[in-house]
Every structure is written in C-alpha cells, then in structure tokens.
Design a protein around this motif. Sequence first.
Motif, PDB file in Angstrom:
ATOM      1  N   MET A 123      36.491  17.858 -60.781  1.00  0.00           N
ATOM      2  CA  MET A 123      35.494  18.595 -60.009  1.00  0.00           C
ATOM      3  C   MET A 123      34.722  17.612 -59.138  1.00  0.00           C
ATOM      4  SD  MET A 123      32.726  21.462 -61.198  1.00  0.00           S
ATOM      5  CE  MET A 123      32.623  20.810 -62.819  1.00  0.00           C
ATOM      6  N   ILE A 124      34.521  17.991 -57.885  1.00  0.00           N
ATOM      7  CA  ILE A 124      33.831  17.134 -56.926  1.00  0.00           C
ATOM      8  C   ILE A 124      32.331  17.410 -56.979  1.00  0.00           C
ATOM      9  CG2 ILE A 124      33.548  16.644 -54.467  1.00  0.00           C
ATOM     10  CD1 ILE A 124      36.524  17.411 -54.164  1.00  0.00           C
ATOM     11  N   ILE A 125      31.537  16.341 -57.085  1.00  0.00           N
ATOM     12  CA  ILE A 125      30.078  16.448 -57.011  1.00  0.00           C
ATOM     13  C   ILE A 125      29.664  15.736 -55.733  1.00  0.00           C
ATOM     14  CG2 ILE A 125      27.873  16.027 -58.153  1.00  0.00           C
ATOM     15  CD1 ILE A 125      29.456  15.751 -60.779  1.00  0.00           C
ATOM     16  N   PRO A 126      29.462  16.457 -54.631  1.00  0.00           N
ATOM     17  CA  PRO A 126      29.139  15.811 -53.359  1.00  0.00           C
ATOM     18  C   PRO A 126      27.682  15.386 -53.282  1.00  0.00           C
ATOM     19  CG  PRO A 126      29.106  18.170 -53.085  1.00  0.00           C
ATOM     20  CD  PRO A 126      29.534  17.907 -54.517  1.00  0.00           C
ATOM     21  N   PHE A 127      27.393  14.502 -52.340  1.00  0.00           N
ATOM     22  CA  PHE A 127      25.997  14.235 -52.020  1.00  0.00           C
ATOM     23  C   PHE A 127      25.442  15.490 -51.344  1.00  0.00           C
ATOM     24  CE2 PHE A 127      27.499   9.837 -52.262  1.00  0.00           C
ATOM     25  CZ  PHE A 127      26.472   9.261 -52.997  1.00  0.00           C
ATOM     26  N   PRO A 128      24.196  15.861 -51.633  1.00  0.00           N
ATOM     27  CA  PRO A 128      23.622  17.060 -51.015  1.00  0.00           C
ATOM     28  C   PRO A 128      23.577  16.945 -49.494  1.00  0.00           C
ATOM     29  CG  PRO A 128      22.303  16.364 -52.884  1.00  0.00           C
ATOM     30  CD  PRO A 128      23.289  15.266 -52.623  1.00  0.00           C
ATOM     31  N   MET A 129      23.681  18.077 -48.835  1.00  0.00           N
ATOM     32  CA  MET A 129      23.573  18.113 -47.373  1.00  0.00           C
ATOM     33  C   MET A 129      22.218  17.559 -46.947  1.00  0.00           C
ATOM     34  SD  MET A 129      26.152  19.357 -45.553  1.00  0.00           S
ATOM     35  CE  MET A 129      25.527  20.245 -44.127  1.00  0.00           C
ATOM     36  N   PRO A 130      22.210  16.692 -45.934  1.00  0.00           N
ATOM     37  CA  PRO A 130      20.932  16.129 -45.465  1.00  0.00           C
ATOM     38  C   PRO A 130      20.175  17.114 -44.585  1.00  0.00           C
ATOM     39  CG  PRO A 130      22.740  15.292 -44.141  1.00  0.00           C
ATOM     40  CD  PRO A 130      23.361  16.140 -45.229  1.00  0.00           C
ATOM     41  N   LEU A 131      18.864  16.907 -44.500  1.00  0.00           N
ATOM     42  CA  LEU A 131      18.000  17.731 -43.658  1.00  0.00           C
ATOM     43  C   LEU A 131      17.505  16.921 -42.466  1.00  0.00           C
ATOM     44  CD1 LEU A 131      15.617  19.630 -46.113  1.00  0.00           C
ATOM     45  CD2 LEU A 131      17.331  20.627 -44.624  1.00  0.00           C
ATOM     46  N   SER A 132      17.673  17.465 -41.276  1.00  0.00           N
ATOM     47  CA  SER A 132      17.002  16.923 -40.099  1.00  0.00           C
ATOM     48  C   SER A 132      15.640  17.607 -40.021  1.00  0.00           C
ATOM     49  CB  SER A 132      17.824  17.198 -38.840  1.00  0.00           C
ATOM     50  OG  SER A 132      19.066  16.539 -38.915  1.00  0.00           O
ATOM     51  N   ARG A 133      14.806  17.162 -39.092  1.00  0.00           N
ATOM     52  CA  ARG A 133      13.471  17.756 -38.974  1.00  0.00           C
ATOM     53  C   ARG A 133      13.233  18.262 -37.560  1.00  0.00           C
ATOM     54  NH1 ARG A 133      12.810  14.094 -43.069  1.00  0.00           N
ATOM     55  NH2 ARG A 133      11.554  14.838 -44.815  1.00  0.00           N
ATOM     56  N   ARG A 134      12.455  19.322 -37.509  1.00  0.00           N
ATOM     57  CA  ARG A 134      12.085  19.921 -36.222  1.00  0.00           C
ATOM     58  C   ARG A 134      10.683  20.483 -36.375  1.00  0.00           C
ATOM     59  NH1 ARG A 134      15.596  23.971 -32.451  1.00  0.00           N
ATOM     60  NH2 ARG A 134      13.877  25.018 -31.405  1.00  0.00           N
TER      61      ARG A 134
ATOM     62  N   PRO B 284      30.021  14.789 -37.538  1.00  0.00           N
ATOM     63  CA  PRO B 284      29.415  13.825 -36.606  1.00  0.00           C
ATOM     64  C   PRO B 284      28.947  14.486 -35.311  1.00  0.00           C
ATOM     65  CG  PRO B 284      31.401  12.914 -37.565  1.00  0.00           C
ATOM     66  CD  PRO B 284      31.354  14.353 -37.993  1.00  0.00           C
ATOM     67  N   GLY B 285      27.727  14.150 -34.915  1.00  0.00           N
ATOM     68  CA  GLY B 285      27.169  14.679 -33.676  1.00  0.00           C
ATOM     69  C   GLY B 285      26.608  16.080 -33.775  1.00  0.00           C
ATOM     70  N   ARG B 286      26.580  16.657 -34.992  1.00  0.00           N
ATOM     71  CA  ARG B 286      26.079  18.018 -35.156  1.00  0.00           C
ATOM     72  C   ARG B 286      25.065  18.084 -36.291  1.00  0.00           C
ATOM     73  NH1 ARG B 286      29.752  23.392 -36.141  1.00  0.00           N
ATOM     74  NH2 ARG B 286      29.099  23.241 -38.303  1.00  0.00           N
ATOM     75  N   ILE B 287      24.039  18.879 -36.111  1.00  0.00           N
ATOM     76  CA  ILE B 287      23.015  19.088 -37.135  1.00  0.00           C
ATOM     77  C   ILE B 287      23.197  20.487 -37.701  1.00  0.00           C
ATOM     78  CG2 ILE B 287      20.544  19.313 -37.559  1.00  0.00           C
ATOM     79  CD1 ILE B 287      20.125  17.269 -35.282  1.00  0.00           C
ATOM     80  N   ASP B 288      23.351  20.585 -39.024  1.00  0.00           N
ATOM     81  CA  ASP B 288      23.593  21.885 -39.658  1.00  0.00           C
ATOM     82  C   ASP B 288      22.427  22.410 -40.484  1.00  0.00           C
ATOM     83  OD1 ASP B 288      26.128  21.641 -38.526  1.00  0.00           O
ATOM     84  OD2 ASP B 288      27.099  22.536 -40.255  1.00  0.00           O
ATOM     85  N   TRP B 289      21.595  21.529 -41.044  1.00  0.00           N
ATOM     86  CA  TRP B 289      20.438  21.959 -41.832  1.00  0.00           C
ATOM     87  C   TRP B 289      19.191  21.296 -41.248  1.00  0.00           C
ATOM     88  CZ3 TRP B 289      21.336  22.312 -47.837  1.00  0.00           C
ATOM     89  CH2 TRP B 289      22.463  23.113 -48.092  1.00  0.00           C
ATOM     90  N   ILE B 290      18.148  22.096 -41.006  1.00  0.00           N
ATOM     91  CA  ILE B 290      16.932  21.593 -40.371  1.00  0.00           C
ATOM     92  C   ILE B 290      15.705  22.045 -41.153  1.00  0.00           C
ATOM     93  CG2 ILE B 290      15.528  21.552 -38.272  1.00  0.00           C
ATOM     94  CD1 ILE B 290      18.059  22.380 -36.721  1.00  0.00           C
ATOM     95  N   GLN B 291      14.840  21.105 -41.471  1.00  0.00           N
ATOM     96  CA  GLN B 291      13.552  21.421 -42.087  1.00  0.00           C
ATOM     97  C   GLN B 291      12.544  21.661 -40.972  1.00  0.00           C
ATOM     98  OE1 GLN B 291      11.330  18.125 -43.609  1.00  0.00           O
ATOM     99  NE2 GLN B 291      10.410  19.332 -45.239  1.00  0.00           N
TER     100      GLN B 291
ATOM    101  N   LYS C   1       7.226  11.892 -50.802  1.00  0.00           N
ATOM    102  CA  LYS C   1       7.662  10.946 -51.825  1.00  0.00           C
ATOM    103  C   LYS C   1       8.866  11.477 -52.599  1.00  0.00           C
ATOM    104  CE  LYS C   1       2.970   9.200 -52.460  1.00  0.00           C
ATOM    105  NZ  LYS C   1       1.849   9.082 -53.395  1.00  0.00           N
ATOM    106  N   LEU C   2       8.938  12.807 -52.729  1.00  0.00           N
ATOM    107  CA  LEU C   2      10.028  13.391 -53.507  1.00  0.00           C
ATOM    108  C   LEU C   2      11.283  13.577 -52.679  1.00  0.00           C
ATOM    109  CD1 LEU C   2       8.030  16.115 -55.427  1.00  0.00           C
ATOM    110  CD2 LEU C   2       9.064  14.073 -56.401  1.00  0.00           C
ATOM    111  N   GLY C   3      11.129  13.974 -51.437  1.00  0.00           N
ATOM    112  CA  GLY C   3      12.272  14.207 -50.561  1.00  0.00           C
ATOM    113  C   GLY C   3      13.004  15.475 -50.911  1.00  0.00           C
ATOM    114  N   ARG C   4      13.822  15.916 -49.974  1.00  0.00           N
ATOM    115  CA  ARG C   4      14.704  17.048 -50.238  1.00  0.00           C
ATOM    116  C   ARG C   4      15.999  16.857 -49.498  1.00  0.00           C
ATOM    117  NH1 ARG C   4      14.367  23.563 -49.185  1.00  0.00           N
ATOM    118  NH2 ARG C   4      16.482  23.897 -49.835  1.00  0.00           N
TER     119      ARG C   4
END
Length: 197
Positions: A1-12, A173-180, A194-197
């Motif tokens: 079973m694959i445990i990926p790194f969570p999707m990153p969040l960009s900010r807007r 690459p070159g695309r943002i899919d999740w935005i905070q 400090k906690l991050g998401r």
Amino acid sequence: MIIPFPMPLSRRCEPFDDPDWIFEFQHEGVRAMAVIERGGCRFFSRAKHKLYGYQDLATALVREVTAENAVMDGELEVTDSAGRILSASTVKARKQARYFAFDLVWLNGEDLRALPLLSRKDRLKRILPARSAHVQYVDHARGAGERLFHMASHMGLEGIVAKRAHGPYEIIPGRIDWIQIANPRYIRKERRSKLGR
C-alpha cells in the motif's frame, strides 16, 4: 500500500468562484494521513512520521470505516460538546480527538491517486459512517468559493481550501491544485503557522 506525502497547499489572499473548483472549510488541527490495514489504523504526519497516542481513535476508525485497507487524508482535531473546534494545542488530549477526512488515495488494494478529486471524495463518503463521534466526512461547495469564504470569516474560521474538482492526487509541474485562502481576521493564525497543513 502506498502512503504518499500529502498534497501541498499554495496560498492566495482573495476568494474566487469557479465551477471547475470545489471549496471546503479549512480545519485547524493537525494534518494526518490515516492508514487502515491488517485490522489496525495508524496516523502519519505531513513528513510521514508516525503520530502516537491516538489509539482510541484508531480503534474506532477500524470499526467504523467500511474498508479492508485504506489511506485517507484529513485532520486530527479536538472539538467541544457543541462541535466547535478547540485550540490545536488541545490535540494533546488525544482521547478526545476526531478525524476529519477530506480525501481518499487508496482503497481495498486500489491506488486512487490518478482519479479526479470528486470521484475520490465520492468513494470516501461511501466508506464513512453517516454519523460518528470519531470520524467525519469533510463536505464541499462546488464553484462557490466567495460565499463559503464569507461564511468562514463570519464564523471566525481560519479560511477555506480551494481544490481542482477533477485534479489527481499528485503534483503536476507548473500547476496549482490546492489553495489555502486565509481569513485575515483569524485570531489564531500565528499558532497555525507553526503546525502547518
């Protein structure tokens, strides 16, 4: 079973409306991947470090999630009796923690990362109980980011997260899919950074 790194969040800074995006309230706990397999459940941080001390919650997820094996993305949070989220520091009171699941990347031996987000969320909703004191499905609004952001601001929440409705669970690459999109009046933003998401 694959445990990926969570999707990153960009900010807007500004909310937006777009029918190709979904919008969720941003939760303010600890980001965690929940891994169910071989009759047990483990939680992993964004850096894929195992999180300890959530045994009661882990046992409940094994009992309540209808899957032989699964990997979910979500947040560990502590809420009061009215359902309000308490300070993230209280997540140390692990016996009271709940898991708020917003994505599903693996289910019963199938890698779901290439599927569109809405398909993954549909499968996630089907394996979670309709009502539970331990795990909750994070619902979304389609296209209406501005309205949800104003609701979040009015409720004093941290903000919202925008996600491409048909995006896969992988970095393109070159695309943002999740935005905070953060509420600038959020009073606990310094602790959250400090906690991050």
